[in-house]
Write an enzyme that holds these catalytic residues in place. Structure first.
Site, PDB file in Angstrom:
ATOM      1  N   VAL A  19       1.245   4.141   3.616  1.00 31.94           N
ATOM      2  CA  VAL A  19       2.517   4.491   4.240  1.00 31.94           C
ATOM      3  C   VAL A  19       3.571   3.406   4.024  1.00 31.94           C
ATOM      4  O   VAL A  19       4.703   3.688   3.625  1.00 31.94           O
ATOM      5  CB  VAL A  19       2.318   4.754   5.749  1.00 31.94           C
ATOM      6  CG1 VAL A  19       3.639   4.793   6.488  1.00 31.94           C
ATOM      7  CG2 VAL A  19       1.626   6.083   5.927  1.00 31.94           C
ATOM      8  N   THR A 129       0.881   5.514  13.167  1.00 33.59           N
ATOM      9  CA  THR A 129       0.628   6.581  14.150  1.00 33.59           C
ATOM     10  C   THR A 129       0.030   5.966  15.412  1.00 33.59           C
ATOM     11  O   THR A 129      -0.959   5.224  15.337  1.00 33.59           O
ATOM     12  CB  THR A 129      -0.333   7.617  13.540  1.00 33.59           C
ATOM     13  OG1 THR A 129       0.287   8.129  12.355  1.00 33.59           O
ATOM     14  CG2 THR A 129      -0.612   8.757  14.504  1.00 33.59           C
ATOM     15  N   GLU A 163      -0.883  11.962   1.224  1.00 31.11           N
ATOM     16  CA  GLU A 163      -1.313  11.192   0.057  1.00 31.11           C
ATOM     17  C   GLU A 163      -1.400  12.142  -1.133  1.00 31.11           C
ATOM     18  O   GLU A 163      -1.749  13.310  -0.986  1.00 31.11           O
ATOM     19  CB  GLU A 163      -2.645  10.508   0.337  1.00 31.11           C
ATOM     20  CG  GLU A 163      -2.456   9.387   1.342  1.00 31.11           C
ATOM     21  CD  GLU A 163      -3.748   8.680   1.709  1.00 31.11           C
ATOM     22  OE1 GLU A 163      -4.668   8.644   0.886  1.00 31.11           O
ATOM     23  OE2 GLU A 163      -3.809   8.161   2.829  1.00 31.11           O
ATOM     24  N   CYS A 268      -6.389  10.279   8.127  1.00 27.74           N
ATOM     25  CA  CYS A 268      -5.502  10.711   9.217  1.00 27.74           C
ATOM     26  C   CYS A 268      -6.044  11.824  10.107  1.00 27.74           C
ATOM     27  O   CYS A 268      -6.161  11.629  11.314  1.00 27.74           O
ATOM     28  CB  CYS A 268      -4.166  11.098   8.625  1.00 27.74           C
ATOM     29  SG  CYS A 268      -3.424   9.682   7.813  1.00 27.74           S
TER      30      CYS A 268
HETATM   31  P1  NAD Z   1      -3.539   1.106   5.226  1.00 20.43           P
HETATM   32  O1  NAD Z   1      -4.785   0.596   5.820  1.00 20.43           O
HETATM   33  O2  NAD Z   1      -3.549   1.687   3.852  1.00 20.43           O
HETATM   34  O3  NAD Z   1      -2.423  -0.031   5.226  1.00 20.43           O
HETATM   35  C1  NAD Z   1      -2.177  -0.899   6.297  1.00 20.43           C
HETATM   36  C2  NAD Z   1      -1.673  -2.219   5.729  1.00 20.43           C
HETATM   37  O4  NAD Z   1      -1.268  -3.070   6.816  1.00 20.43           O
HETATM   38  C3  NAD Z   1      -2.745  -3.000   4.951  1.00 20.43           C
HETATM   39  O5  NAD Z   1      -2.260  -3.320   3.664  1.00 20.43           O
HETATM   40  C4  NAD Z   1      -2.978  -4.260   5.801  1.00 20.43           C
HETATM   41  O6  NAD Z   1      -3.304  -5.388   5.025  1.00 20.43           O
HETATM   42  C5  NAD Z   1      -1.616  -4.406   6.474  1.00 20.43           C
HETATM   43  N1  NAD Z   1      -1.656  -5.240   7.676  1.00 20.43           N
HETATM   44  C6  NAD Z   1      -2.504  -5.163   8.747  1.00 20.43           C
HETATM   45  N2  NAD Z   1      -2.218  -6.134   9.630  1.00 20.43           N
HETATM   46  C7  NAD Z   1      -1.188  -6.840   9.121  1.00 20.43           C
HETATM   47  C8  NAD Z   1      -0.447  -7.978   9.578  1.00 20.43           C
HETATM   48  N3  NAD Z   1      -0.732  -8.582  10.741  1.00 20.43           N
HETATM   49  N4  NAD Z   1       0.539  -8.458   8.786  1.00 20.43           N
HETATM   50  C9  NAD Z   1       0.834  -7.869   7.617  1.00 20.43           C
HETATM   51  N5  NAD Z   1       0.172  -6.793   7.130  1.00 20.43           N
HETATM   52  C10 NAD Z   1      -0.823  -6.284   7.889  1.00 20.43           C
HETATM   53  O7  NAD Z   1      -2.979   2.197   6.257  1.00 20.43           O
HETATM   54  P2  NAD Z   1      -2.059   3.478   5.949  1.00 20.43           P
HETATM   55  O8  NAD Z   1      -2.883   4.599   5.433  1.00 20.43           O
HETATM   56  O9  NAD Z   1      -0.853   3.049   5.193  1.00 20.43           O
HETATM   57  O10 NAD Z   1      -1.641   3.874   7.429  1.00 20.43           O
HETATM   58  C11 NAD Z   1      -0.768   3.049   8.170  1.00 20.43           C
HETATM   59  C12 NAD Z   1      -0.343   3.807   9.415  1.00 20.43           C
HETATM   60  O11 NAD Z   1       0.409   4.973   9.054  1.00 20.43           O
HETATM   61  C13 NAD Z   1      -1.510   4.324  10.274  1.00 20.43           C
HETATM   62  O12 NAD Z   1      -1.124   4.268  11.609  1.00 20.43           O
HETATM   63  C14 NAD Z   1      -1.644   5.776   9.838  1.00 20.43           C
HETATM   64  O13 NAD Z   1      -2.194   6.594  10.836  1.00 20.43           O
HETATM   65  C15 NAD Z   1      -0.201   6.162   9.586  1.00 20.43           C
HETATM   66  N6  NAD Z   1      -0.010   7.231   8.613  1.00 20.43           N
HETATM   67  C16 NAD Z   1      -0.747   7.253   7.463  1.00 20.43           C
HETATM   68  C17 NAD Z   1      -0.523   8.238   6.501  1.00 20.43           C
HETATM   69  C18 NAD Z   1      -1.319   8.295   5.212  1.00 20.43           C
HETATM   70  O14 NAD Z   1      -1.165   9.270   4.480  1.00 20.43           O
HETATM   71  N7  NAD Z   1      -2.153   7.339   4.891  1.00 20.43           N
HETATM   72  C19 NAD Z   1       0.481   9.199   6.730  1.00 20.43           C
HETATM   73  C20 NAD Z   1       1.226   9.132   7.925  1.00 20.43           C
HETATM   74  C21 NAD Z   1       0.974   8.137   8.851  1.00 20.43           C
HETATM   75  C1  UGA Z   2      -2.017  14.536   6.403  1.00 19.74           C
HETATM   76  C2  UGA Z   2      -0.795  15.377   6.761  1.00 19.74           C
HETATM   77  O1  UGA Z   2      -0.714  16.505   5.893  1.00 19.74           O
HETATM   78  C3  UGA Z   2       0.488  14.563   6.650  1.00 19.74           C
HETATM   79  O2  UGA Z   2       1.597  15.341   7.075  1.00 19.74           O
HETATM   80  C4  UGA Z   2       0.362  13.326   7.529  1.00 19.74           C
HETATM   81  O3  UGA Z   2       1.480  12.472   7.367  1.00 19.74           O
HETATM   82  C5  UGA Z   2      -0.890  12.543   7.171  1.00 19.74           C
HETATM   83  O4  UGA Z   2      -2.054  13.406   7.252  1.00 19.74           O
HETATM   84  C6  UGA Z   2      -1.084  11.401   8.122  1.00 19.74           C
HETATM   85  O5  UGA Z   2      -0.753  11.494   9.272  1.00 19.74           O
HETATM   86  O6  UGA Z   2      -1.541  10.385   7.677  1.00 19.74           O
HETATM   87  P1  UGA Z   2      -3.143  13.707   4.130  1.00 19.74           P
HETATM   88  O7  UGA Z   2      -4.293  13.371   5.000  1.00 19.74           O
HETATM   89  O8  UGA Z   2      -2.627  12.699   3.183  1.00 19.74           O
HETATM   90  O9  UGA Z   2      -1.891  14.136   5.044  1.00 19.74           O
HETATM   91  O10 UGA Z   2      -3.503  14.980   3.240  1.00 19.74           O
HETATM   92  P2  UGA Z   2      -3.545  16.564   3.493  1.00 19.74           P
HETATM   93  O11 UGA Z   2      -2.941  17.221   2.331  1.00 19.74           O
HETATM   94  O12 UGA Z   2      -3.020  16.937   4.814  1.00 19.74           O
HETATM   95  O13 UGA Z   2      -5.114  16.855   3.453  1.00 19.74           O
HETATM   96  C7  UGA Z   2      -5.977  16.398   4.475  1.00 19.74           C
HETATM   97  C8  UGA Z   2      -7.357  16.980   4.287  1.00 19.74           C
HETATM   98  O14 UGA Z   2      -7.356  18.383   4.590  1.00 19.74           O
HETATM   99  C9  UGA Z   2      -7.910  16.867   2.863  1.00 19.74           C
HETATM  100  O15 UGA Z   2      -9.269  16.530   2.916  1.00 19.74           O
HETATM  101  C10 UGA Z   2      -7.726  18.252   2.281  1.00 19.74           C
HETATM  102  O16 UGA Z   2      -8.668  18.558   1.290  1.00 19.74           O
HETATM  103  C11 UGA Z   2      -7.946  19.106   3.517  1.00 19.74           C
HETATM  104  N1  UGA Z   2      -7.267  20.427   3.440  1.00 19.74           N
HETATM  105  C12 UGA Z   2      -5.922  20.503   3.384  1.00 19.74           C
HETATM  106  C13 UGA Z   2      -8.049  21.578   3.444  1.00 19.74           C
HETATM  107  O17 UGA Z   2      -9.282  21.520   3.509  1.00 19.74           O
HETATM  108  N2  UGA Z   2      -7.418  22.793   3.392  1.00 19.74           N
HETATM  109  C14 UGA Z   2      -6.055  22.899   3.344  1.00 19.74           C
HETATM  110  O18 UGA Z   2      -5.553  24.040   3.300  1.00 19.74           O
HETATM  111  C15 UGA Z   2      -5.292  21.735   3.336  1.00 19.74           C
END
Ligand code: NAD
Ligand code: UGA
Length: 441
Positions: A19, A129, A163, A268
């Site tokens: 993110v 989140t 992602e 997530c």
């Molecule tokens: P991630 O684990 O990929 O990245 C988190 C980063 O924060 C890491 O690079 C880590 O080294 C860094 N970090 C941790 N502590 C730190 C500190 N004290 N100083 C500097 N850097 C620090 O996590 P992510 O998947 O990017 O998710 C981040 C947040 O966003 C979570 O709360 C997640 O729920 C939310 N979110 C994720 C997605 C997604 O698709 N992955 C989508 C929407 C929301």
């Molecule tokens: C999900 C949400 O779609 C994002 O809006 C949100 O920001 C994110 O979580 C988050 O909060 O981090 P993501 O997990 O990256 O995104 O990917 P998705 O496309 O939502 O897929 C999630 C999982 O559901 C995957 O394993 C995918 O294969 C599965 N999926 C998705 C199904 O099995 N069926 C579907 O119809 C859609």
């Protein structure tokens, strides 16, 4: 619609994970001056050289573009980054603990560091989140550690990117949600997103926190719903794709997230569903619906393994070719991937697994260690295998040369957890083909 109020702003983004990196890079793309910070030295070292530490389509070229235009830089120094920014985005990880509570240790640590580095008014925006009520906790931590004369506002700006399509989702979102308490912070957020053409929804902070959890929990529920319907299809002869298509054309239902398979994974949905159940519990409510969503999700993995066993009752020493490991295509992310549960179940039954994934194998090695082996392409893993399992719907797999595959396989068994191929086509090619919610020919 946001589009009139754009102003270039000095921003720092803390956390360069999926993110944070996408956020920082895209904010630079739309014209802001961005410093991305992480305490992981290796990530920052790579990023300074213009190398993305994660696989995300379109991200690498935008990193290079941002650096070249002088709008994007990377640092390990949070103090420097905060001092040189007006708005601080917090994008660190917020994992869910076993009891469902969100682990706030990273966000709390960062809040303290931001507070100590403050040198003037700043807007502190969380994109991590968090459970409802957490923004207020962040505010309290900030108040305890910053100089009392320095003013700040907190904002919760949930991120909805997926992602695999994160850059596009960030730049072209369905909506932007801003939970804010002050008019000043709202106007600054409006300026940040001024060039993004989408509605901005301003809400109270608590509503914005609930919106994020409720949105993910709802999408996860949709997936478990369609997966249950797929089981009914299997028992009664209906085709899940036909059912989902017709259901989805009803605008009130919507066509997205009705793809049946081996259940949702990723960093997530599993964590946010668990966290929302916990939020409900702490509010005196038992969110049984979401508990069932979790149960159905795991059951899909078990059902899948049962399908494998219906073809190969004794899996001991049987060679199984696995195609796809990441939790979804176009990402190298292995967090909570369905492949992990399925492979673990097969290993318990003493199957011999050889896997191939276009980009996730390095990350998979950290999880499976040497309990499974890996091939450098899909045909290598199929050689001598008793069955092929498709666990991620990578587009590459659509190009499988099935005549070649059939010659390589010991038995022509394909169990497809992602419904990539037509059962008729596979039957005509001479395969025993099992998929999800569809007839087996
Ligand atoms: P991630 O684990 O990929 O990245 C988190 C980063 O924060 C890491 O690079 C880590 O080294 C860094 N970090 C941790 N502590 C730190 C500190 N004290 N100083 C500097 N850097 C620090 O996590 P992510 O998947 O990017 O998710 C981040 C947040 O966003 C979570 O709360 C997640 O729920 C939310 N979110 C994720 C997605 C997604 O698709 N992955 C989508 C929407 C929301
Ligand atoms: C999900 C949400 O779609 C994002 O809006 C949100 O920001 C994110 O979580 C988050 O909060 O981090 P993501 O997990 O990256 O995104 O990917 P998705 O496309 O939502 O897929 C999630 C999982 O559901 C995957 O394993 C995918 O294969 C599965 N999926 C998705 C199904 O099995 N069926 C579907 O119809 C859609």
């Amino acid at each position: 619609m946001a589009s009139v109020n754009f102003r270039s702003i000095n921003i720092c983004v803390i956390g360069t994970g999926y993110v944070g990196l996408v956020t920082g890079v895209c904010l630079a793309k739309i014209g802001h001056s961005v410093i991305c910070v992480d305490n992981n030295k290796d990530k920052i070292k790579k990023l300074k050289k213009g190398i993305s530490p994660i696989y995300e389509p379109g991200l690498s070229s935008l990193i290079k573009e941002g650096i070249k235009k002088g709008r994007l830089s990377f640092s390990e120094d949070i103090n420097y980054a905060v001092k040189n920014s007006d708005v601080v985005f917090v994008c660190v990880n917020t994992p869910t603990q076993k009891n469902g509570k969100t682990d706030l240790r990273y966000i709390k640590a960062v809040s303290r560091e931001i507070a100590k580095a403050m040198n003037g008014y700043k807007v502190i925006v969380s994109k991590s989140t968090i459970a409802v009520g957490t923004s207020q906790k962040i505010k309290e931590i900030m108040k305890r550690h910053h100089h009392p004369k320095l003013k700040f506002d907190i904002v919760f700006n949930p991120e909805f990117l997926r992602e695999g399509s994160a850059v596009d989702d960030f730049l072209h979102p369905d909506r932007i949600v801003i939970g804010a308490e002050s008019e000043k912070a709202k106007r600054i957020m409006e300026q940040i997103y001024g060039s993004v053409k989408t509605p901005i929804i301003f809400t109270g902070i608590e509503a914005s926190e609930i919106i994020k959890h409720a949105s993910n929990a709802f999408l996860a529920t949709k997936i478990s719903f369609i997966n249950t319907v797929s089981n009914i299809c299997e028992k009664n002869g209906g085709e899940i794709e036909e059912v989902a298509l017709a259901m989805g054309l009803d605008k009130r239902i919507g066509k997205d997230f009705l793809k049946a398979g081996i259940g949702f994974g990723g960093s997530c949905f599993p964590k946010d569903v668990a966290a929302f159940i916990r939020v409900a519990k702490d509010s005196g409510y038992d969110f049984k619906l979401l508990k069932e969503v979790q149960r159905i999700n795991f059951n899909q993995r078990e059902q899948f393994v049962k399908k494998v066993q219906s073809l190969i009752p004794n899996l001991k020493n049987k060679k199984i070719a696995v195609l796809g490991l990441s939790f979804k295509p176009n990402t190298d992310d292995m967090r909570e991937a369905p492949s992990i549960d399925i492979i673990k179940m097969l290993l318990v039954k003493k199957a011999v697994i050889k896997a191939y994934d276009p980009v996730a194998m390095e990350k998979a090695k950290d999880i499976f260690k040497n309990k499974i082996t890996y091939g450098s392409n899909m045909y290598e893993v199929m050689k001598g295998a008793n069955a092929v399992l498709i666990l991620t719907e990578w587009a590459d797999f659509l190009k499988i040369d099935f005549k070649k595959a059939k010659k390589l396989l010991r038995s022509p068994f394909i169990i497809d957890g992602r419904n990539m191929f037509s059962p008729e086509k596979m039957a005509n090619l001479g395969f025993e083909y099992y998929s999800i919610g569809r007839k087996k020919l």
